[in-house]
Design an enzyme around this catalytic site. Structure first.
Site, PDB file in Angstrom:
ATOM      1  N   ALA A  69       0.864  -1.188   0.000  1.00 57.41           N
ATOM      2  CA  ALA A  69       0.000   0.000   0.000  1.00 57.41           C
ATOM      3  C   ALA A  69       0.897   1.235   0.000  1.00 57.41           C
ATOM      4  CB  ALA A  69      -0.889  -0.024   1.241  1.00 57.41           C
ATOM      5  N   GLY A 117       0.027  -5.154   0.790  1.00 60.94           N
ATOM      6  CA  GLY A 117      -1.166  -5.109  -0.050  1.00 60.94           C
ATOM      7  C   GLY A 117      -0.982  -5.870  -1.359  1.00 60.94           C
ATOM      8  N   GLU A 120      -1.654  -9.343  -0.656  1.00 62.48           N
ATOM      9  CA  GLU A 120      -3.093  -9.483  -0.388  1.00 62.48           C
ATOM     10  C   GLU A 120      -3.880  -9.540  -1.697  1.00 62.48           C
ATOM     11  OE1 GLU A 120      -2.887  -6.168   2.626  1.00 62.48           O
ATOM     12  OE2 GLU A 120      -4.061  -7.624   3.765  1.00 62.48           O
ATOM     13  N   ASP A 297      12.553   8.045   7.563  1.00 60.79           N
ATOM     14  CA  ASP A 297      13.646   7.314   6.920  1.00 60.79           C
ATOM     15  C   ASP A 297      13.728   7.692   5.440  1.00 60.79           C
ATOM     16  OD1 ASP A 297      15.710   5.318   6.993  1.00 60.79           O
ATOM     17  OD2 ASP A 297      14.375   4.052   5.812  1.00 60.79           O
ATOM     18  N   ASP A 345      48.621   3.604  12.553  1.00 62.25           N
ATOM     19  CA  ASP A 345      48.680   3.862  13.995  1.00 62.25           C
ATOM     20  C   ASP A 345      50.138   4.140  14.334  1.00 62.25           C
ATOM     21  OD1 ASP A 345      46.353   3.057  16.355  1.00 62.25           O
ATOM     22  OD2 ASP A 345      48.408   3.458  17.030  1.00 62.25           O
TER      23      ASP A 345
HETATM   24  N1  LIG Z   1      34.815   4.715  21.438  1.00 60.46           N
HETATM   25  C1  LIG Z   1      33.674   5.268  21.093  1.00 60.46           C
HETATM   26  O1  LIG Z   1      32.578   4.834  21.506  1.00 60.46           O
HETATM   27  C2  LIG Z   1      33.658   6.398  20.111  1.00 60.46           C
HETATM   28  C3  LIG Z   1      32.499   6.670  19.379  1.00 60.46           C
HETATM   29  C4  LIG Z   1      32.518   7.702  18.438  1.00 60.46           C
HETATM   30  C5  LIG Z   1      33.658   8.473  18.256  1.00 60.46           C
HETATM   31  N2  LIG Z   1      34.771   8.192  19.004  1.00 60.46           N
HETATM   32  C6  LIG Z   1      35.949   9.031  18.765  1.00 60.46           C
HETATM   33  O2  LIG Z   1      36.865   8.318  17.954  1.00 60.46           O
HETATM   34  C7  LIG Z   1      38.199   8.678  18.283  1.00 60.46           C
HETATM   35  C8  LIG Z   1      38.987   7.425  18.636  1.00 60.46           C
HETATM   36  O3  LIG Z   1      38.380   6.789  19.740  1.00 60.46           O
HETATM   37  P1  LIG Z   1      38.663   5.280  20.129  1.00 60.46           P
HETATM   38  O4  LIG Z   1      37.644   4.910  21.128  1.00 60.46           O
HETATM   39  O5  LIG Z   1      38.794   4.463  18.901  1.00 60.46           O
HETATM   40  O6  LIG Z   1      40.078   5.424  20.840  1.00 60.46           O
HETATM   41  P2  LIG Z   1      41.187   4.309  21.097  1.00 60.46           P
HETATM   42  O7  LIG Z   1      41.969   4.784  22.257  1.00 60.46           O
HETATM   43  O8  LIG Z   1      40.593   2.956  21.119  1.00 60.46           O
HETATM   44  O9  LIG Z   1      42.098   4.404  19.786  1.00 60.46           O
HETATM   45  C9  LIG Z   1      42.899   5.483  19.465  1.00 60.46           C
HETATM   46  C10 LIG Z   1      44.069   4.945  18.646  1.00 60.46           C
HETATM   47  O10 LIG Z   1      44.752   6.050  18.065  1.00 60.46           O
HETATM   48  C11 LIG Z   1      46.127   5.750  18.085  1.00 60.46           C
HETATM   49  N3  LIG Z   1      46.867   7.005  17.900  1.00 60.46           N
HETATM   50  C12 LIG Z   1      47.143   7.949  18.820  1.00 60.46           C
HETATM   51  N4  LIG Z   1      47.824   8.956  18.214  1.00 60.46           N
HETATM   52  C13 LIG Z   1      47.951   8.630  16.915  1.00 60.46           C
HETATM   53  C14 LIG Z   1      48.558   9.238  15.786  1.00 60.46           C
HETATM   54  N5  LIG Z   1      49.167  10.400  15.886  1.00 60.46           N
HETATM   55  N6  LIG Z   1      48.493   8.626  14.592  1.00 60.46           N
HETATM   56  C15 LIG Z   1      47.875   7.419  14.477  1.00 60.46           C
HETATM   57  N7  LIG Z   1      47.297   6.794  15.510  1.00 60.46           N
HETATM   58  C16 LIG Z   1      47.345   7.384  16.709  1.00 60.46           C
HETATM   59  C17 LIG Z   1      46.358   5.043  19.377  1.00 60.46           C
HETATM   60  O11 LIG Z   1      47.564   4.277  19.351  1.00 60.46           O
HETATM   61  C18 LIG Z   1      45.102   4.177  19.458  1.00 60.46           C
HETATM   62  O12 LIG Z   1      45.326   2.905  18.864  1.00 60.46           O
HETATM   63  C19 LIG Z   1      38.078   9.679  19.406  1.00 60.46           C
HETATM   64  O13 LIG Z   1      38.121  10.990  18.859  1.00 60.46           O
HETATM   65  C20 LIG Z   1      36.728   9.387  20.012  1.00 60.46           C
HETATM   66  O14 LIG Z   1      36.154  10.476  20.652  1.00 60.46           O
HETATM   67  C21 LIG Z   1      34.790   7.171  19.910  1.00 60.46           C
END
Ligand SMILES: NC(=O)c1ccc[n+]([C@@H]2O[C@H](COP(=O)([O-])OP(=O)(O)OC[C@H]3O[C@@H](n4cnc5c(N)ncnc54)[C@H](O)[C@@H]3O)[C@@H](O)[C@H]2O)c1
Length: 716
Positions: A69, A117, A120, A297, A345
């Site tokens: 529908a 629908g 149906e 959505d 990293d």
């Molecule tokens: N964890 C969450 O729930 C979440 C959700 C949304 C956004 N975020 C955001 O995402 C970002 C990362 O968070 P996370 O939870 O993954 O952190 P995390 O601590 O798990 O990971 C961060 C990583 O970055 C690396 N790092 C640090 N300096 C660096 C550099 N100069 N170059 C490359 N790597 C480097 C560290 O070695 C580490 O592995 C933050 O800004 C956080 O606010 C986190």
């Protein structure tokens, strides 16, 4: 031609056979809107009048059969009240019965998607032939309703009570083999043979080789089960379905009660019962919210679709900085959806962990038979772990996911800008820090945006794409297109600390902290909020998010909105973090966690928590669940309204979808704006005023007080 209308045409094919073809003009799909249904009825009456017709084959002129529908019509229809709704579906049913009662056999050829629908209408035919490329189902429960164009009356008569309940109560799509096995269709053939097969079946019926009259009679009489069998089938289904759907989703139970009541009756009485129950479901707040959600959505997809269309370039190579929780998740998601990604990293062990997580997720898919080992290795090969910036010259977008520290992030961006192409986009996954602020000092701030994923990345559908003051439309558009390619739902928002989702989440947490300060038990708060519909209460959510992360983010929010988010008391979360309780990640948060049999963390209350927080909370007292809900929800809704006032988010529809896709706002409540809508702005403002003494977060902003005064609504 016997009949030609804007949706249906009836053409004589010779030998008394008429093809009734559905090809809705001006649309890419067939849907049963009111005009199409009237057209269907006119075509039926033209066929009935023609004495030469010996049989009818129903076909589709589109790649789908019928998608259902027209949901856009539901809002106005359902607002008309129970009686009018019941009358509306009875009128439609009269049309479908007129077709079902034609004096000649009818066969439908299901060439593609056949839902709601559409199914149906197919059930009103005597026979159904289905293409191997098609699928069928009754998704209505996802909208808070159930099949009301005769589907819940005919289905148990065609495939039996148990199967019909399963189709209707789960809303799941069924593949042709299942449809055939359960008797929903009479034959399944390759797409190119569909038309011939349907015509051959019809000829057999016309020739009297198939007893179509007996088959039709089964749909007209009561369900073929004796009283005891029926009672057993319905009672056990109610126990299972009731348990699964829970009190917040009443439609499946209404569907079953309706089927039970109609089971002993003939078709017309069963249809009248169906109409009565359908109308009951259609006026529930759940149906209102879920239909609203469907529309929201669509609106969100349209908005992001038009952004993506503006994107002049395709992201062919991505990079992510940081291989932590978020960086690892982003790399995995990008690889799964086909965009190669470099994961950088500064610590080799972080890279190992990031790759290990991706490997684990993919292995699970292999175990479940969803992908092959070969697909797994192809996906993994799309992630290139590295400790240096070697290949960054070829990268189209760099998503930064390093620690949530503006100094570190700014240093990383400064370094990065010199290493990448001039047109490369730099996107930060920061959860709270202003994008405009992070762009300060950049040489090319126009190429800088926010791309905020949610944790766990592979599960959470939302990506907030944040437009800083200087972000160029081209950068926003390309980021939106990438988020879509990654299988996510992007919503473009303007910049502020916390953007949209975290800006409204932290006031909710503030409400939680105030409750605890005033003596509420955190387990009681969780219980009340989970009853309200949240997948987890605020204490549990805090544990899952990570309490140290939450405390840190709360600091950023307090700096951004000091008038209402600056803490005026020491809260329980800070105190727990100071004692080393970080949440699920170290096994101790508000709750304690230990692995269950499946190795998943299982929470249990911990006396130590009460001991630690006792210095910052009042003597324990009970709060009514309604008060708990109001004290948590009012700050969240107020902040959402402020975000609309500040144009952080463009529409209430996008605002609601962001909360549902980003933090699991209860879908049956439709979102924060729908919550106000259902309650009425005036009542909401009254409720907020009750809590004025709790601070500015509880003060309803102008948008809401104006709505309360004028009666204006979010959704018209
Ligand atoms: N964890 C969450 O729930 C979440 C959700 C949304 C956004 N975020 C955001 O995402 C970002 C990362 O968070 P996370 O939870 O993954 O952190 P995390 O601590 O798990 O990971 C961060 C990583 O970055 C690396 N790092 C640090 N300096 C660096 C550099 N100069 N170059 C490359 N790597 C480097 C560290 O070695 C580490 O592995 C933050 O800004 C956080 O606010 C986190």
């Amino acid at each position: 031609m016997l009949y030609s209308g804007p949706a249906f045409s009836a053409t004589a094919l010779g030998d008394g056979i008429v093809e009734l073809k559905f090809d809705l003009s001006g649309e890419s799909v067939n849907k049963l809107n009111q005009a199409a249904l009237r057209d269907f009825d006119a075509a039926t009456q033209a066929i009935a009048k023609d004495g030469g017709v010996k049989g009818v084959v129903v076909t589709s002129g589109k790649s789908v059969f019928i998608v259902g529908a027209d949901v856009t019509e539901f809002g106005a229809l359902f607002a008309a009240g129970e009686e009018a709704i019941a009358q509306y579906v009875l009128d439609i049913n009269r049309m479908l019965c007129r077709f079902e009662d034609l004096s000649v056999p009818t066969v439908c050829a299901i060439n593609g998607i056949c839902l709601g629908g559409g199914l149906e209408l197919a059930l009103a035919c005597d026979y159904r032939v289905m293409s191997t490329a098609a699928s069928a189902g009754f998704p209505e429960v996802k909208l808070g309703i159930f099949p009301g164009f005769g589907g819940s009356a005919r289905m148990p008569r065609v495939i039996g009570v148990d199967n019909a309940i399963e189709w209707i109560a789960t809303g799941a799509d069924k593949k042709p083999d299942v449809a055939l096995k359960e008797g929903a269709v009479d034959a399944v053939v390759e797409p190119e043979k569909l038309r011939d097969a349907a015509l051959a079946l019809l000829r057999q019926a016309i020739a009297g080789k198939l007893d179509w009259k007996a088959k039709r009679a089964e749909k007209l009489g009561p369900v073929k089960l004796n009283g005891i069998e029926q009672m057993m089938a319905f009672t056990s289904a109610m126990a299972v379905v009731g348990g699964k759907a829970g009190p917040n989703y009443p439609a499946p139970m209404l569907a079953i009660r309706n089927m039970q009541e109609g089971a002993t009756k003939g078709r017309d009485e069963a249809l009248a019962i169906e109409a009565k129950y359908f109308a009951k479901a259609a006026v529930t707040p759940q149906a209102n919210a879920l239909v609203g959600l469907f529309m929201a959505d669509q609106a969100v997809k349209k908005a992001s679709g038009s952004w993506a269309k503006k994107s002049a370039r395709e992201i062919k190579q991505a990079a992510v900085l940081g291989a932590g929780i978020m960086g690892g998740g982003i790399a995995y998601q990008s690889a799964v959806k086909g965009t190669p990604i470099i994961m950088k990293d500064i610590r080799p062990e972080a890279l190992d962990l990031g790759m290990g997580e991706a490997g684990k997720l993919l292995s699970k898919q292999v175990e479940k038979g969803r992908i092959t080992a070969e697909q797994m290795s192809t996906t993994l090969s799309r992630i290139r772990p590295t400790l240096n910036y070697g290949d960054f010259k070829d990268v189209d977008i760099i998503i930064e996911a390093v620690v949530e520290n503006p100094k570190v992030k700014k240093a990383v961006f400064a370094e990065l800008e010199g290493l990448v192409r001039d047109d490369a986009i730099i996107a930060s996954n920061t959860s709270t820090i202003s994008i405009t602020y992070l762009a300060e000092g950049l040489k090319r701030p126009q190429n800088f945006v926010g791309m905020h994923f949610f944790n766990p990345v592979h599960m959470m559908p939302l990506v907030e794409v944040i437009r800083g003051k200087q972000s160029a439309d081209a950068a926003v558009a390309a980021t939106v297109a990438l988020a879509q390619k990654m299988g996510k739902t992007p919503i473009v928002v303007n910049d502020c600390p916390g953007f949209l989702v975290n800006r409204v989440l932290f006031p909710y947490f503030a409400g939680f902290h105030l409750l605890l300060r005033d003596g509420a038990d955190f387990t009681a708060v969780d219980k009340a909020m989970e009853r309200f519909g949240w997948p987890m209460g605020p204490a549990y959510l805090m544990d899952v998010v990570g309490m140290d992360t939450a405390v840190h983010a709360a600091g950023v929010m307090a700096e951004g909105f000091p008038d209402r988010m600056k803490p005026e008391f020491e809260n329980t979360t800070s105190v727990l973090v100071a004692k080393g309780r970080y949440g699920q990640k170290n096994g101790k948060g508000y709750y304690s966690y230990a692995p269950d049999k499946k190795g998943k963390p299982k929470k249990s209350p911990d006396p130590e928590t009460y001991e630690i927080i006792k210095g910052v909370v009042a003597a324990r007292r009970e709060f009514a669940p309604e008060e708990i809900v109001e004290r948590c929800m009012v700050p969240m809704v107020n902040e959402m309204a402020r975000c609309l006032e500040d144009k952080i988010v463009a529409t209430p529809a996008e605002a609601d979808m962001a909360l549902i896709y980003g933090i699991g706002f209860p879908p049956f409540r439709g979102g924060a704006c729908r919550y106000v809508e259902q309650m009425g702005a005036a009542r909401f403002v009254e409720t907020a005023k009750k809590y004025a003494s709790l601070g500015k977060l509880y003060e309803p902003p102008k948008l809401l007080t104006d709505m309360a005064a004028s009666g204006r609504k979010f959704f018209g």
